[in-house]
Design a protein around this motif. Sequence first.
Motif, mmCIF file in Angstrom:
data_model
loop_
_atom_site.group_PDB
_atom_site.id
_atom_site.type_symbol
_atom_site.label_atom_id
_atom_site.label_comp_id
_atom_site.label_asym_id
_atom_site.label_seq_id
_atom_site.Cartn_x
_atom_site.Cartn_y
_atom_site.Cartn_z
ATOM 1 N N LEU A 161 84.621 116.705 53.632
ATOM 2 C CA LEU A 161 83.899 115.442 53.488
ATOM 3 C C LEU A 161 82.423 115.744 53.247
ATOM 4 O O LEU A 161 81.870 116.683 53.819
ATOM 5 N N THR A 162 81.791 114.942 52.432
ATOM 6 C CA THR A 162 80.368 115.136 52.154
ATOM 7 C C THR A 162 79.488 114.393 53.163
ATOM 8 O O THR A 162 78.275 114.583 53.175
ATOM 9 N N ASN A 163 80.106 113.534 53.987
ATOM 10 C CA ASN A 163 79.339 112.758 54.968
ATOM 11 C C ASN A 163 79.731 113.122 56.396
ATOM 12 O O ASN A 163 79.710 112.286 57.293
ATOM 13 N N SER A 164 80.100 114.376 56.606
ATOM 14 C CA SER A 164 80.526 114.806 57.937
ATOM 15 C C SER A 164 79.362 114.779 58.921
ATOM 16 O O SER A 164 78.189 114.772 58.540
ATOM 17 N N ILE A 165 79.703 114.776 60.203
ATOM 18 C CA ILE A 165 78.702 114.710 61.269
ATOM 19 C C ILE A 165 78.911 115.870 62.234
ATOM 20 O O ILE A 165 79.946 116.531 62.203
ATOM 21 N N LYS A 166 77.952 116.099 63.095
ATOM 22 C CA LYS A 166 78.083 117.108 64.135
ATOM 23 C C LYS A 166 78.983 116.543 65.229
ATOM 24 O O LYS A 166 78.729 115.450 65.743
ATOM 25 N N VAL A 167 80.019 117.280 65.580
ATOM 26 C CA VAL A 167 81.004 116.788 66.543
ATOM 27 C C VAL A 167 80.933 117.602 67.827
ATOM 28 O O VAL A 167 80.842 118.829 67.802
ATOM 29 N N ALA A 168 80.972 116.910 68.959
ATOM 30 C CA ALA A 168 80.995 117.559 70.269
ATOM 31 C C ALA A 168 82.256 117.152 71.001
ATOM 32 O O ALA A 168 82.633 115.969 70.989
ATOM 33 N N TRP A 169 82.921 118.132 71.625
ATOM 34 C CA TRP A 169 84.152 117.835 72.339
ATOM 35 C C TRP A 169 83.892 116.837 73.462
ATOM 36 O O TRP A 169 82.902 116.921 74.179
ATOM 37 N N GLY A 170 84.825 115.883 73.606
ATOM 38 C CA GLY A 170 84.741 114.926 74.691
ATOM 39 C C GLY A 170 83.710 113.835 74.498
ATOM 40 O O GLY A 170 83.429 113.072 75.423
ATOM 41 N N GLU A 171 83.160 113.723 73.291
ATOM 42 C CA GLU A 171 82.167 112.687 73.029
ATOM 43 C C GLU A 171 82.640 111.776 71.898
ATOM 44 O O GLU A 171 83.588 112.087 71.176
ATOM 45 N N SER A 172 81.956 110.655 71.737
ATOM 46 C CA SER A 172 82.374 109.654 70.760
ATOM 47 C C SER A 172 82.265 110.160 69.327
ATOM 48 O O SER A 172 82.869 109.584 68.413
#
Length: 391
Positions: A132-143
């Motif tokens: 995806l070109t609009n990906s975000i930073k992801v953290a486990w256990g968060e929204s």
Amino acid sequence: MKKKSAAAMAMAATAGMSVRNVLWLWWKLLVLVSLTICVLAFLKLQNYSLSDSELSSSTSSISSRSRAVDYTGNPKVAFLFLVRRNLPLDFLWGNFFENADTGNFSIYVHSEPGFVFDESTTRSTFFYNRQLTNSIKVAWGESSMIQAEKLLLGAALDDPANQRFVLLSDSCVPLYNFSFIYNYLMASRRSFVDSFLDKKDVRYNPRMSPYIPMSKWRKGSQWITLIRKHAEVVADDDAVFPVFKMFCKRRPPLEASKGKKNIKLQKQHNCIPDEHYVQTLLAIHGFEGELERRTITYTEWNESVTNMEKKGWHPITFSYADAGPVQIKRIKDIRNVYYESEYRTEWCRNNSTLAPCFLIARKFSRGAAMRLLSEGIVSPFDASSIMNLTP
């Protein structure tokens, strides 16, 4: 006397006009103040709504997309990979897709922002430029985990041919060949969503009410498989997600450096959003009757202690030794799942026919995945051919 009376009358009239003018001015001022208060309240409400939801512009744009309602062509399964960075098991999935008709599937990958899948980062051409070109930073256990799922679904929904949507992690493996999984999913008109009522649940936050009633609060596996109707509900939701973001948050982990502060931190409300969001959202929309209330992704659990919790259940990682024919057959032979909190046995059916419960499994190491290929579980393959390849 007449002159005095006239003067008195004039003065009285003047005084009356002054009173009316004052009253009129006060009335105008009151109206102006009221309008000002209304405008300020509206602006504050708008600002409150936006700051609470904190949805990215990309997620908001999903809600406004117009999508094709009907599709009469060949239906596809959208494989949605939610990964940290690269795909360590791409060699297995590449072999899986190699034996499929390209018109029957599509691939989408949510990786860290800026990461590109090309010849330098993946062994399989099936994943080239599928990020995806609009990906975000992801953290486990968060929204952010939920938001990434919504982005994947939103991207896949742009293709009207996609009729089934399978969410996968970077450690997932298929237990059957493509044709078996494709036919299994297409034969069912239901979504496969592990969803149950946990009577011992302490994650529900009363502050979620009335947007999320406690009676609709559900728990289950993050790894879902959705029909298009339900995928649209999840991708387009902008009412329930902001509430989750505000009130369903993971408790900070224990850290030795914090000392006694850990005691206070552990008293905070603890909630893991991705284990509740889709299940609760579909319950709120009244779609539970349209679900197979189970996941098609097998996970083996053990009870252990981590820095996240004092004690809890955590997924086991399959090693090479754990991925032999006997162990895999044991998983493939499962025909029902028991939900202790509901005293419910969920028999695994597909279109009213008893069927294997699990089509996919996790968490598999690279060694375990190589054994699956060398044993011919997905298809015949010489695993030694990838031992010295990069990346």
